[in-house]
Design a protein around this motif. Structure first.
Motif, PDB file in Angstrom:
ATOM      1  N   SER A 133     -17.698  82.633  33.458  1.00 33.46           N
ATOM      2  CA  SER A 133     -16.733  83.793  33.383  1.00 33.46           C
ATOM      3  C   SER A 133     -17.126  85.001  34.315  1.00 33.46           C
ATOM      4  O   SER A 133     -16.587  86.011  34.506  1.00 33.46           O
ATOM      5  CB  SER A 133     -16.492  84.354  32.083  1.00 33.46           C
ATOM      6  OG  SER A 133     -17.627  84.848  31.609  1.00 33.46           O
ATOM      7  N   ASP A 253     -15.042  92.157  26.845  1.00 32.13           N
ATOM      8  CA  ASP A 253     -14.093  91.398  26.841  1.00 32.13           C
ATOM      9  C   ASP A 253     -13.138  91.768  25.362  1.00 32.13           C
ATOM     10  O   ASP A 253     -12.153  91.162  25.070  1.00 32.13           O
ATOM     11  CB  ASP A 253     -14.437  89.717  26.318  1.00 32.13           C
ATOM     12  CG  ASP A 253     -14.777  89.394  27.735  1.00 32.13           C
ATOM     13  OD1 ASP A 253     -14.429  89.628  28.652  1.00 32.13           O
ATOM     14  OD2 ASP A 253     -15.556  88.273  27.454  1.00 32.13           O
ATOM     15  N   ARG A 259     -11.766  90.911  34.893  1.00 32.09           N
ATOM     16  CA  ARG A 259     -13.194  91.022  35.365  1.00 32.09           C
ATOM     17  C   ARG A 259     -13.155  91.198  36.917  1.00 32.09           C
ATOM     18  O   ARG A 259     -12.639  90.051  37.676  1.00 32.09           O
ATOM     19  CB  ARG A 259     -13.920  90.337  34.823  1.00 32.09           C
ATOM     20  CG  ARG A 259     -14.421  90.291  33.428  1.00 32.09           C
ATOM     21  CD  ARG A 259     -15.762  89.701  33.033  1.00 32.09           C
ATOM     22  NE  ARG A 259     -16.725  89.982  33.534  1.00 32.09           N
ATOM     23  CZ  ARG A 259     -17.896  89.502  33.459  1.00 32.09           C
ATOM     24  NH1 ARG A 259     -18.021  88.278  32.862  1.00 32.09           N
ATOM     25  NH2 ARG A 259     -19.161  89.771  34.146  1.00 32.09           N
TER      26      ARG A 259
END
Length: 429
Positions: A133, A253, A259
């Protein structure tokens, strides 16, 4: 310079120069000692860093304290508000919305090479958990003891003493404390709802800062979300410089904002930091940063002066939490509850003719006519908030109100109180 600072400090500690003493003008003292005024100014700067003396410019300097101790003045200036006060000054996560740590810590206690003195930058399982991520493909990762620890460490490792640093304004008060402790010139970069203003950043870059520190996802003070277009505009301004680019993601988060990073454009000088305090718990004391292998090595080398590495227990615990489905569901639930809380306050304020942007974070930044009046008005009604001045190197007229722990039963009272606080001419509600 160091000798003058050392001897002046000794005079202050011995009581020969008591607290409150006004020091001689810089030019007069320089003449008496046979040195340049710049040498005296540097010595005073060293003492000022430790809050031993205060003042500068035409008003001169005076003795503030007789003990050498660097103190984060902004962070430590919060009051002890007592048990009956609704404390909306600290934008902290609601502990009821954090995941339990018992199973994670038990897993962490079985980390490979536990209690080894071998310095480990990041456990393989933690890197494997964060990499999918991460907003770009970096050269190296490093686990640190929290987001502010990461910034404190990298600035000491990479920014030379006295080099200017550009930073968003407003910004987190802890970041200003860190920069003031470094005694570096702070170059404020004004922001709007999309992020740093290009014109303001361009002016700051004219002063050749060593680094630019900003929050590319969600602004921790205002809750504003940086747009992709603004990020590219900021990148265009930084393209022809050698400025170190520090990206601080302290919200994580619990925000549904995407992001983003300039790491894909400038992988050799971007340092991207993600803290897990707001999502998984402050007592994990864990953040992960990424940068080039060269920069990570420089930061790690500086860490050898202190702990040297981040606890393997905490790293392994965080890695487990990041891959646990139940924890992911809790973080998603917290994200939704935080959104509802800030939007509930926004809607109640709108009913009272006070328009604000709810943003994407754990707090809202509300313009007021006079900060001191707003603070006293709210305190009289049992509510504590922070003045905007704590988050800025410039003059402000705002308050920062935490929404993360604002329960539904308190919202109307808080909205009534803020409506009174924003304008001294407003009639009572």
């Amino acid at each position: 310079m160091r000798g003058i600072a050392r001897e002046t400090g000794a005079l202050i500690r011995s009581g020969a120069l008591p607290v409150g003493t006004k020091l001689p003008p810089v030019r007069d003292l320089a003449f008496a000692l046979g040195v340049s005024p710049a040498t005296i100014s540097q010595a005073w700067s060293e003492l000022r860093r430790y809050k031993i003396i205060g003042g500068r410019g035409r008003n001169g300097a005076w003795v503030l304290a007789d003990r050498f101790a660097a103190r984060p003045e902004r962070h430590l200036s919060g009051g002890n508000y007592g048990p009956g006060v609704l404390n909306l000054a600290i934008a902290e996560p609601d502990v009821a919305l954090l995941p339990p740590l018992d199973v994670a810590l038990a897993r962490g206690a079985r980390a490979e090479k536990l209690n080894s003195y071998e310095r480990v930058r990041i456990l393989p399982e933690l890197e494997a958990a964060v990499r999918p991520s991460w907003p770009y493909d970096p050269g190296a990762f490093l686990a640190t003891n929290g987001g502010y620890n990461a910034i404190y460490t990298l600035l000491h490792a990479l920014v030379r003493h006295g080099a200017p640093v550009a930073i968003e304004d407003p910004t987190a008060l802890r970041l200003l404390d860190i920069l003031e402790d470094l005694d570096v010139p702070i170059l404020p970069v004004e922001c709007d709802r999309e992020g740093p203003l290009p014109n303001s950043l361009a002016r700051a870059l004219q002063q050749r800062p060593a680094a630019f520190l900003f929050q590319p996802r969600v602004h921790s003070v205002t809750g504003a979300c940086m747009s992709a277009a603004r990020l590219e505009a900021v990148g265009d301004l930084l393209a022809d410089t050698n400025v170190l680019i520090i990206e601080d993601d302290g919200i994580g988060d619990i925000s549904d904002a995407p992001r983003i990073s300039l790491g894909r454009r400038f992988p050799d000088r971007v340092i991207h930091i993600l803290s897990y305090s707001k999502t998984h718990g402050p007592d994990l004391r864990l953040a992960v940063l990424s940068s080039s292998a060269t920069i990570v090595e420089q930061i790690q080398s500086y860490r050898s002066f202190s702990a040297g590495w981040t606890s393997r227990i905490l790293q392994a615990a965080t890695a487990w939490l990041l891959q646990d489905g139940a924890t992911a569901a809790l973080v998603e639930r917290a994200r939704e509850i935080y959104r509802c809380r800030r939007e509930h306050l926004r809607d109640e304020l709108a009913k009272r003719s006070v328009e604000i942007d709810a943003g994407f974070g754990l707090s809202v930044f509300i313009p007021v006519a006079l900060e001191s009046y707003a603070l006293v008005t709210l305190a009289a009604r049992g509510i504590a908030v922070h003045a905007g001045a704590k988050f800025s190197a410039q003059q402000t007229s705002a308050i920062r109100v935490a929404t993360s722990i604002l329960r539904d039963e308190h919202v109307k009272h808080v909205a009534d109180s803020i409506a009174l606080a924003v304008d001294p001419t407003r009639e009572g509600i």
